[in-house]
Design a protein around this motif. Structure first.
Motif, short mmCIF file in Angstrom:
data_model
loop_
_atom_site.label_atom_id
_atom_site.label_comp_id
_atom_site.label_asym_id
_atom_site.label_seq_id
_atom_site.Cartn_x
_atom_site.Cartn_y
_atom_site.Cartn_z
N LYS A 30 53.86 44.24 29.21
CA LYS A 30 53.73 43.69 30.55
C LYS A 30 55.03 43.02 30.98
N PRO A 31 55.27 42.92 32.30
CA PRO A 31 56.45 42.17 32.77
C PRO A 31 56.43 40.73 32.24
N GLY A 32 57.56 40.28 31.76
CA GLY A 32 57.66 38.94 31.21
C GLY A 32 57.53 38.86 29.71
N ASP A 33 56.98 39.93 29.07
CA ASP A 33 56.79 39.90 27.62
C ASP A 33 58.11 39.78 26.87
N VAL A 34 59.09 40.58 27.28
CA VAL A 34 60.39 40.56 26.59
C VAL A 34 61.07 39.20 26.76
N GLY A 35 60.98 38.64 27.96
CA GLY A 35 61.55 37.31 28.17
C GLY A 35 60.91 36.27 27.27
N TRP A 86 53.14 44.96 19.43
CA TRP A 86 51.91 44.21 19.23
C TRP A 86 52.19 42.77 19.63
N PHE A 87 51.47 42.26 20.61
CA PHE A 87 51.64 40.89 21.07
C PHE A 87 50.39 40.10 20.71
N ALA A 88 50.58 38.99 20.02
CA ALA A 88 49.48 38.08 19.71
C ALA A 88 49.48 36.98 20.74
N GLU A 132 49.63 32.57 26.35
CA GLU A 132 50.91 32.37 25.65
C GLU A 132 51.05 33.36 24.50
N ILE A 133 52.22 33.98 24.41
CA ILE A 133 52.53 34.84 23.27
C ILE A 133 52.89 33.95 22.08
N VAL A 134 52.13 34.09 20.99
CA VAL A 134 52.35 33.25 19.81
C VAL A 134 52.78 34.08 18.60
N GLY A 135 52.96 35.37 18.81
CA GLY A 135 53.43 36.22 17.72
C GLY A 135 53.67 37.63 18.25
N ALA A 136 54.47 38.38 17.52
CA ALA A 136 54.76 39.75 17.96
C ALA A 136 55.40 40.53 16.82
#
Length: 325
Positions: free
Chosen positions: A174-179, A222-224, A229-233
């Protein structure tokens, strides 16, 4: 004007780094504010036949399997005598009943009667209405921020390990994931390893290079997430000759020790097998002891290493590789 002054206070307190003395007054101020909020909620419930404590007891009985009085005392931190009076009143009003345990005849489980379930449903509806009145006039993003920050407070202060396990894993990009991943890498590695801004720029460049050849047919994230909030990947990047690279593996410090890292690694390796990759390689540094131990347990073996002085500290970059069956 008030909002500006509050922001300035927070900037002053946190701008120079963490100090316990700067955090305490912020928490005390929030406590005073939220005590008033709870007072409004309590007043709302007192318009029914229940106090806030009684409503909490009724809620826990209705939503806890095999609920006992001891569980209520421990979870709600209620005085045993006070809880006993609440339960007696509930029984007299035909809201709850007790059922003896088959395993331990000294133990009794608390259950809601039909009348109790009806009372709880009405309480839930009134509480939902009260929250809507409290935040319904706010923009949607403000509502999300309130929920997110409340969840963060609960997560940080709770002694219930189940709360920290409310993590979802998704694979869609999704947009914003990489940031978010760049920020997470920059913050964690600066805090734990002393890496400087050059490392963060390096992480940025890895994504720039990656997206030049990105293909969802061979590349997977894989985004946790906990809340929003992303707390792992972790990610798998496909390469020619049936090789795959494991990249951007990270877990937020507050979510370590729950098996999240192991789960992310397992899912990425399972995906690699399903895609027909024969080898998976990764690059790390010698200071990542916990991650390296996890890699080695999964079957990775070190195949190369070299020194690096670019990120503000001297360290050794290492390459590990796993032969897939």
């Amino acid at each position: 004007m008030t909002k500006s002054n509050n922001s300035a206070t927070l900037n002053l307190q946190y701008g120079g780094g963490f100090r316990m003395s700067s955090v305490i007054p912020v928490i005390r101020k929030f406590n005073r504010f939220y005590t008033n909020v709870l007072g409004l909620l309590d007043q709302h419930l007192l318009e029914t036949d229940f106090s806030l404590s009684e409503a909490r007891v009724l809620f826990e009985i209705g939503h806890t399997d095999r609920c006992t009085a001891k569980m209520l005392i421990d979870k709600l931190r209620l005085d045993a005598g006070y809880l006993s009076r609440i339960l007696k009143r509930f029984e007299e009003q035909d809201l709850i009943y007790r059922i003896q345990s088959d395993e331990d005849r000294r133990l009794y489980y608390l259950r809601l009667t039909d009348r109790g379930r009806d009372a709880l449903a009405k309480l839930d509806a009134r509480s939902d209405d009260q929250i809507r009145l409290m935040i319904g006039h706010l923009p949607e993003q403000a509502q999300r921020n309130i929920a997110k920050n409340m969840a963060a407070i609960e997560n940080a202060l709770s002694d219930d390990p189940q709360i920290r396990q409310e993590v979802r894993i998704r694979c869609d990009l999704k947009p914003g994931d990489v940031g978010s991943l760049i920020h997470l890498h920059g913050w964690i590695y600066a805090k734990e390893c002393g890496y400087n801004h050059v490392f963060e720029s390096y992480v940025c460049q890895t994504f720039v290079d990656f997206f030049k050849h990105y293909s969802p047919d061979k590349d997977r994230f894989w985004f946790a997430e906990a809340g929003d909030e992303i707390v792992g990947a972790i990610a798998i990047v496909g390469h020619p000759d049936r090789r795959a690279q494991l990249r951007w593996f990270i877990v937020h410090p507050e979510y370590r020790g729950l098996g999240l890292g192991k789960r992310l690694l397992q899912e990425s390796l399972q995906y690699s097998k399903e895609k027909g990759f024969r080898r998976v390689f990764l690059e790390t540094t010698e200071d990542q002891k916990t991650a390296i131990a996890m890699y080695e347990r999964a079957g990775f073996r070190k195949i190369a290493e070299h020194e690096n002085h670019l990120w503000g500290v001297h360290h050794i970059e290492q390459t590990y590789e796993l032969q897939l069956p």
